[in-house]
Scaffold this motif. Structure first.
Motif, short mmCIF file in Angstrom:
data_model
loop_
_atom_site.label_atom_id
_atom_site.label_comp_id
_atom_site.label_asym_id
_atom_site.label_seq_id
_atom_site.Cartn_x
_atom_site.Cartn_y
_atom_site.Cartn_z
N ASP A 79 0.87 -1.18 0.00
CA ASP A 79 0.00 0.00 0.00
C ASP A 79 0.90 1.22 0.00
O ASP A 79 1.48 1.58 1.02
N MET A 80 1.03 1.85 -1.16
CA MET A 80 1.94 2.99 -1.31
C MET A 80 1.19 4.29 -1.08
O MET A 80 0.13 4.51 -1.65
N VAL A 103 1.32 -7.57 4.43
CA VAL A 103 1.10 -6.22 3.90
C VAL A 103 2.30 -5.35 4.26
O VAL A 103 2.80 -5.40 5.38
N VAL A 104 2.74 -4.55 3.28
CA VAL A 104 3.76 -3.53 3.51
C VAL A 104 3.13 -2.19 3.21
O VAL A 104 2.56 -1.99 2.13
N TYR A 105 3.19 -1.30 4.19
CA TYR A 105 2.72 0.07 4.00
C TYR A 105 3.93 0.95 3.72
O TYR A 105 4.97 0.83 4.37
N VAL A 106 3.79 1.84 2.74
CA VAL A 106 4.87 2.73 2.33
C VAL A 106 4.35 4.16 2.42
O VAL A 106 3.31 4.49 1.84
N VAL A 128 5.72 -1.29 8.07
CA VAL A 128 5.57 0.09 7.63
C VAL A 128 6.98 0.58 7.32
O VAL A 128 7.86 0.50 8.17
N ILE A 129 7.18 1.09 6.10
CA ILE A 129 8.51 1.58 5.75
C ILE A 129 8.43 3.01 5.26
O ILE A 129 7.40 3.46 4.78
N ILE A 145 11.55 -3.78 2.01
CA ILE A 145 10.26 -4.46 1.94
C ILE A 145 10.45 -5.93 2.27
O ILE A 145 9.71 -6.50 3.04
N ARG A 146 11.48 -6.54 1.72
CA ARG A 146 11.69 -7.97 1.96
C ARG A 146 12.11 -8.25 3.39
O ARG A 146 11.76 -9.28 3.96
N THR A 147 12.87 -7.36 4.00
CA THR A 147 13.40 -7.64 5.32
C THR A 147 12.57 -7.06 6.45
O THR A 147 12.75 -7.42 7.59
#
Length: 148
Positions: A79-80, A103-106, A128-129, A145-147
């Motif tokens: 989710d960018m 899920v990764v939030y950007v 969250v990054i 994102i991967r780590t």
């Protein structure tokens, strides 16, 4: 920025509106300031449909994520420009229908990052990054994102 790193309060702009806080307020969120509410109220004078559109957008997000999980078998989401956490976020919808969904939030907004990290501290399937979605993906950002 590591997943558990705190954003300093001085990095959170409270003297000018942010799109994330204003949008969050339109969705019924509580994490905003008077300056954010003022910009939404001024916008409503010129664009009275903006709150309805924001809420319809959130309902669409729910339906789209539900479809992707249930019908398409998608279990990983990015989710960018995610904005502030409100109801029916991507992770809530995805993990409701598939508890193993990731899920990764950007986002680049410090208040979004602080709230997101606090909310998701105990959710190992969600990260969250910090990144600017307008920039080309770089090796360091995709590695984060991967780590997590």
């Amino acid at each position: 920025m590591p997943r558990n790193e705190q954003v300093p309060d001085s990095a959170i702009p409270v003297d000018r509106p942010t799109s994330a806080r204003a949008y969050g307020w339109m969705l019924g969120g509580k994490d905003n300031y008077a300056v954010d509410r003022e910009i939404v109220l001024a916008t409503l004078k010129l664009f009275p449909e903006c709150v309805d559109i924001a809420r319809k957008n959130r309902r669409f997000l729910y339906r789209a994520v539900r479809y992707l999980v249930q019908q398409a078998g998608i279990s990983q989401f990015i989710d960018m420009g995610c904005g502030l956490p409100t109801g029916n976020n991507v992770y809530e919808v995805a993990q409701h229908f598939d508890p193993a969904a990731r899920v990764v939030y950007v986002d680049i907004d410090p208040i979004v990052l602080a709230h997101g990290r606090a909310l998701l501290a105990d959710n190992d399937a969600t990260a969250v990054i910090t990144a600017d979605m307008r920039a080309s993906p770089s090796r360091s950002w995709t590695t984060r994102i991967r780590t997590g």
